[in-house]
Design an enzyme around this catalytic site. Structure first.
Site, PDB file in Angstrom:
ATOM      1  N   LYS A  23      39.685  29.795  27.517  1.00 54.29           N
ATOM      2  CA  LYS A  23      40.725  30.658  28.085  1.00 54.29           C
ATOM      3  C   LYS A  23      40.767  30.549  29.608  1.00 54.29           C
ATOM      4  O   LYS A  23      41.830  30.523  30.201  1.00 54.29           O
ATOM      5  CB  LYS A  23      40.533  32.106  27.636  1.00 54.29           C
ATOM      6  CG  LYS A  23      39.658  32.938  28.518  1.00 54.29           C
ATOM      7  CD  LYS A  23      39.695  34.398  28.168  1.00 54.29           C
ATOM      8  CE  LYS A  23      38.653  35.157  28.978  1.00 54.29           C
ATOM      9  NZ  LYS A  23      38.977  35.394  30.377  1.00 54.29           N
ATOM     10  N   ASN A  24      39.607  30.459  30.244  1.00 60.52           N
ATOM     11  CA  ASN A  24      39.595  30.416  31.711  1.00 60.52           C
ATOM     12  C   ASN A  24      40.220  29.127  32.251  1.00 60.52           C
ATOM     13  O   ASN A  24      40.766  29.105  33.345  1.00 60.52           O
ATOM     14  CB  ASN A  24      38.168  30.584  32.243  1.00 60.52           C
ATOM     15  CG  ASN A  24      37.682  32.026  32.118  1.00 60.52           C
ATOM     16  OD1 ASN A  24      38.472  32.920  31.810  1.00 60.52           O
ATOM     17  ND2 ASN A  24      36.399  32.242  32.333  1.00 60.52           N
ATOM     18  N   CYS A 117      36.612  45.889  39.013  1.00 54.77           N
ATOM     19  CA  CYS A 117      36.473  45.803  37.568  1.00 54.77           C
ATOM     20  C   CYS A 117      35.254  46.624  37.179  1.00 54.77           C
ATOM     21  O   CYS A 117      34.585  47.199  38.032  1.00 54.77           O
ATOM     22  CB  CYS A 117      36.411  44.360  37.094  1.00 54.77           C
ATOM     23  SG  CYS A 117      34.807  43.643  37.128  1.00 54.77           S
ATOM     24  N   ARG A 122      34.504  42.833  43.043  1.00 54.92           N
ATOM     25  CA  ARG A 122      35.139  41.513  42.849  1.00 54.92           C
ATOM     26  C   ARG A 122      36.255  41.229  43.863  1.00 54.92           C
ATOM     27  O   ARG A 122      37.446  41.282  43.540  1.00 54.92           O
ATOM     28  CB  ARG A 122      35.658  41.376  41.411  1.00 54.92           C
ATOM     29  CG  ARG A 122      34.537  41.433  40.401  1.00 54.92           C
ATOM     30  CD  ARG A 122      34.994  41.105  39.012  1.00 54.92           C
ATOM     31  NE  ARG A 122      35.188  39.690  38.803  1.00 54.92           N
ATOM     32  CZ  ARG A 122      35.575  39.163  37.651  1.00 54.92           C
ATOM     33  NH1 ARG A 122      35.812  39.945  36.625  1.00 54.92           N
ATOM     34  NH2 ARG A 122      35.730  37.874  37.517  1.00 54.92           N
ATOM     35  N   ASP A 307      28.507  34.627  32.728  1.00 52.07           N
ATOM     36  CA  ASP A 307      29.219  35.100  31.537  1.00 52.07           C
ATOM     37  C   ASP A 307      28.321  35.136  30.299  1.00 52.07           C
ATOM     38  O   ASP A 307      28.695  35.757  29.300  1.00 52.07           O
ATOM     39  CB  ASP A 307      30.438  34.205  31.257  1.00 52.07           C
ATOM     40  CG  ASP A 307      31.577  34.504  32.214  1.00 52.07           C
ATOM     41  OD1 ASP A 307      31.574  35.585  32.826  1.00 52.07           O
ATOM     42  OD2 ASP A 307      32.476  33.656  32.352  1.00 52.07           O
ATOM     43  N   ARG A 399      39.932  39.938  24.312  1.00 46.06           N
ATOM     44  CA  ARG A 399      40.462  39.117  25.416  1.00 46.06           C
ATOM     45  C   ARG A 399      39.902  37.702  25.388  1.00 46.06           C
ATOM     46  O   ARG A 399      40.494  36.793  25.975  1.00 46.06           O
ATOM     47  CB  ARG A 399      40.088  39.749  26.763  1.00 46.06           C
ATOM     48  CG  ARG A 399      40.855  40.999  27.095  1.00 46.06           C
ATOM     49  CD  ARG A 399      40.517  41.451  28.487  1.00 46.06           C
ATOM     50  NE  ARG A 399      40.593  40.335  29.417  1.00 46.06           N
ATOM     51  CZ  ARG A 399      40.034  40.321  30.615  1.00 46.06           C
ATOM     52  NH1 ARG A 399      39.364  41.344  31.034  1.00 46.06           N
ATOM     53  NH2 ARG A 399      40.159  39.265  31.397  1.00 46.06           N
TER      54      ARG A 399
HETATM   55  C1  UD1 Z   1      35.474  33.358  37.168  1.00 43.95           C
HETATM   56  C2  UD1 Z   1      35.589  33.560  35.670  1.00 43.95           C
HETATM   57  C3  UD1 Z   1      34.555  34.587  35.208  1.00 43.95           C
HETATM   58  C4  UD1 Z   1      33.168  34.174  35.672  1.00 43.95           C
HETATM   59  C5  UD1 Z   1      33.133  33.879  37.171  1.00 43.95           C
HETATM   60  C6  UD1 Z   1      31.814  33.295  37.633  1.00 43.95           C
HETATM   61  C7  UD1 Z   1      37.934  33.142  35.229  1.00 43.95           C
HETATM   62  C8  UD1 Z   1      39.269  33.693  34.907  1.00 43.95           C
HETATM   63  N1  UD1 Z   1      36.947  34.021  35.385  1.00 43.95           N
HETATM   64  O1  UD1 Z   1      35.745  34.594  37.796  1.00 43.95           O
HETATM   65  O2  UD1 Z   1      34.612  34.670  33.802  1.00 43.95           O
HETATM   66  O3  UD1 Z   1      32.262  35.221  35.410  1.00 43.95           O
HETATM   67  O4  UD1 Z   1      34.155  32.914  37.495  1.00 43.95           O
HETATM   68  O5  UD1 Z   1      31.547  32.113  36.961  1.00 43.95           O
HETATM   69  O6  UD1 Z   1      37.758  31.947  35.308  1.00 43.95           O
HETATM   70  N2  UD1 Z   1      33.797  36.127  45.652  1.00 43.95           N
HETATM   71  C9  UD1 Z   1      34.023  36.603  46.923  1.00 43.95           C
HETATM   72  N3  UD1 Z   1      35.285  36.533  47.424  1.00 43.95           N
HETATM   73  C10 UD1 Z   1      36.324  35.998  46.722  1.00 43.95           C
HETATM   74  C11 UD1 Z   1      36.086  35.508  45.428  1.00 43.95           C
HETATM   75  C12 UD1 Z   1      34.807  35.587  44.919  1.00 43.95           C
HETATM   76  O7  UD1 Z   1      33.116  37.101  47.586  1.00 43.95           O
HETATM   77  O8  UD1 Z   1      37.447  35.942  47.232  1.00 43.95           O
HETATM   78  C13 UD1 Z   1      32.435  36.188  45.085  1.00 43.95           C
HETATM   79  C14 UD1 Z   1      32.356  37.112  43.883  1.00 43.95           C
HETATM   80  O9  UD1 Z   1      32.171  38.456  44.256  1.00 43.95           O
HETATM   81  C15 UD1 Z   1      31.162  36.537  43.133  1.00 43.95           C
HETATM   82  C16 UD1 Z   1      31.264  35.035  43.430  1.00 43.95           C
HETATM   83  O10 UD1 Z   1      32.114  34.910  44.553  1.00 43.95           O
HETATM   84  O11 UD1 Z   1      29.970  37.039  43.658  1.00 43.95           O
HETATM   85  C17 UD1 Z   1      31.790  34.188  42.292  1.00 43.95           C
HETATM   86  O12 UD1 Z   1      33.004  34.737  41.843  1.00 43.95           O
HETATM   87  P1  UD1 Z   1      34.201  33.804  41.304  1.00 43.95           P
HETATM   88  O13 UD1 Z   1      33.645  32.474  40.963  1.00 43.95           O
HETATM   89  O14 UD1 Z   1      35.322  33.878  42.250  1.00 43.95           O
HETATM   90  O15 UD1 Z   1      34.618  34.560  39.969  1.00 43.95           O
HETATM   91  P2  UD1 Z   1      36.063  34.622  39.340  1.00 43.95           P
HETATM   92  O16 UD1 Z   1      36.842  33.421  39.700  1.00 43.95           O
HETATM   93  O17 UD1 Z   1      36.676  35.961  39.610  1.00 43.95           O
END
Ligand code: UD1
Length: 420
Positions: A23-24, A117, A122, A307, A399
């Site tokens: 899905k991701n 969340c 996040r 995850d 989901r």
């Molecule tokens: C994606 C996945 C989620 C998974 C996560 C980590 C999807 C839709 N979701 O979430 O299932 O758990 O990767 O593998 O693919 N961060 C920041 N600033 C930002 C963005 C992220 O500080 O702008 C930090 C986050 O707080 C976290 C880390 O970066 O500590 C990794 O997050 P990220 O890889 O961005 O997660 P998602 O893309 O939201």
């Protein structure tokens, strides 16, 4: 709200299960279709609530989304509303992925901030800073991000201070249509990023460095609609293998890429399961085995995925000794601990590290799912808890797991959906 009823299994999980598309990976590719004008196609798409939410986001923007079976067709020729509303973005954070493609192709857009969340804030600051590095002007007002640029974004250099899947997706997509070349340092290297690079390349994007932490993108004036097959869901695969380990059973997951779950297979091997793999399958055999405690640290790919932290914790509650789990990706992603404790687990949390005193008997109780992967942890814990476990708020699980009850039934588990 639907609930699950799960009873202690009389025999361990056993058999074979085919893994659905990730899905991701689909969510990123669905947003990428906005970079072109025409009809894009995505195959091996799982039937999941998140796919519907992203379809709704695209429809609000003016796309026509349809398909049959596991194929999705997205027609972007009608795009006329460059906005993603709060109602949709708040239910699924990945809706935020439309930001990069829309500003890159149309020069402006307005996308709701996702908000927090269940387990923490996040942030999306890196999505925004990355787009600014490509020349976008970003303002945040009334809970919405407004992004704009002159005619086209400009190629730029951006260094992600932390590895972020979502920010890499957004900035990479935007860079494909920027004028000139862009370099993204410390980009995420999750398989879903490679899948996006493949899809974008099929659309005509010029990207170098696939699979590495440095992506170089030579922007092009336009992209054509793409066509591609979704990669297997590595998290779904790991979840069913966790079911094998916790019930001391034997499960083979098929239609997977074992290279995507290397750290996960290492975990099962470390605790004493027999792990076997083939070109597109993996099997965990825990039958009759004394499993032992371990330490797990979640990390960006190729490390152990955050995850699968909750499912791994459920498994470790059944393993004698003290196991340690540290989540370095999401430091607060531990809402499942309180629920596992309701089933009798002995877990102590300090900061981002949980100590699991495993091997204590679990007993069924009413518990509440707090997020997608926590739901799975509670279901598999229910398989080994004495009596009945009722899991509330399983809309989270819906989901991310396609045909969940059927797949579990195939492995011998009776997961009953209580509607209402
Ligand atoms: C994606 C996945 C989620 C998974 C996560 C980590 C999807 C839709 N979701 O979430 O299932 O758990 O990767 O593998 O693919 N961060 C920041 N600033 C930002 C963005 C992220 O500080 O702008 C930090 C986050 O707080 C976290 C880390 O970066 O500590 C990794 O997050 P990220 O890889 O961005 O997660 P998602 O893309 O939201």
């Amino acid at each position: 709200m639907d609930r699950f009823s799960v009873s202690k299994l009389t025999s361990p999980l056993s058999g074979e299960v085919e893994i659905s598309g990730a899905k991701n990976a689909v969510l990123a590719v669905m947003a990428a279709t906005l970079l072109s004008d025409g009809v894009s196609e995505i195959t091996n798409v799982p039937h999941l609530k998140d796919m519907k939410t992203m379809s709704d986001v695209l429809r609000v923007i003016g796309c026509h989304v349809d398909g049959e079976s596991h194929t999705l067709r997205i027609d972007t020729r009608g795009v006329n509303h460059l906005e993603a509303p709060y109602e949709l973005v708040k239910t699924m954070r990945a809706s935020f992925y439309v930001l990069g493609p829309l500003v890159a192709r149309f020069g402006r857009c307005r996308v709701s901030l996702p908000g927090g969340c269940a387990w923490g804030p996040r942030p999306v600051d890196l999505h925004l800073k990355g787009l600014e590095a490509l020349g976008a002007t970003i303002t945040v007002t009334h809970g919405y991000v407004e992004a704009s640029c002159d005619t086209r974004l400009k190629g730029g250099v951006f260094h992600f201070p932390v590895s972020s899947v979502g920010a890499t997706v957004n900035v990479l997509m935007a860079a494909t249509l920027a004028e000139g070349s862009s370099v993204l340092h410390n980009a995420a290297i999750e398989p879903e990023i490679d899948a996006l690079v493949d899809y974008l390349t099929d659309m005509g994007a010029k990207i170098q460095g696939r699979g590495t932490r440095t992506l170089t993108i030579e922007g092009v004036p336009e992209l054509k609609p793409g066509k591609g097959e979704t990669i297997p869901d590595r998290i779904e695969a790991g979840s069913f293998l966790a079911g094998a380990a916790i019930t001391r059973g034997k499960v083979k997951v098929t239609r997977v890429n074992p290279e995507h779950i290397g750290a996960v297979l290492d975990f099962f091997h470390d605790i004493g399961c027999e792990v076997t793999t083939g070109s597109d399958w993996a099997e965990v055999d825990a039958r009759g085995r004394e499993l032992h405690s371990t330490s797990v640290t979640t990390l960006p790919f190729p490390g152990f995925p955050t995850d699968l932290q909750a499912p791994a914790m459920a498994v470790l509650t059944t393993v004698p000794g003290i196991s340690i789990i540290q989540d370095t990706v999401y430091h607060d992603r531990f809402t499942h601990i309180a629920e596992l404790k309701r089933l009798g687990a002995d877990i102590h949390l300090k900061g981002d590290t949980a100590h699991i005193h495993g091997g204590k008997p679990l007993s069924g109780a009413e518990v509440m799912a707090s997020d997608l992967r926590a739901s799975l942890a509670l279901v598999i814990a229910g398989f080994v808890a004495e009596g009945e476990t009722i899991i509330d708020r399983i809309y989270h699980l819906d989901r991310g797991y396609e045909n969940f009850e059927q797949k579990m039934a195939q492995l011998g588990a009776n997961v009953i959906r209580l509607q209402g």
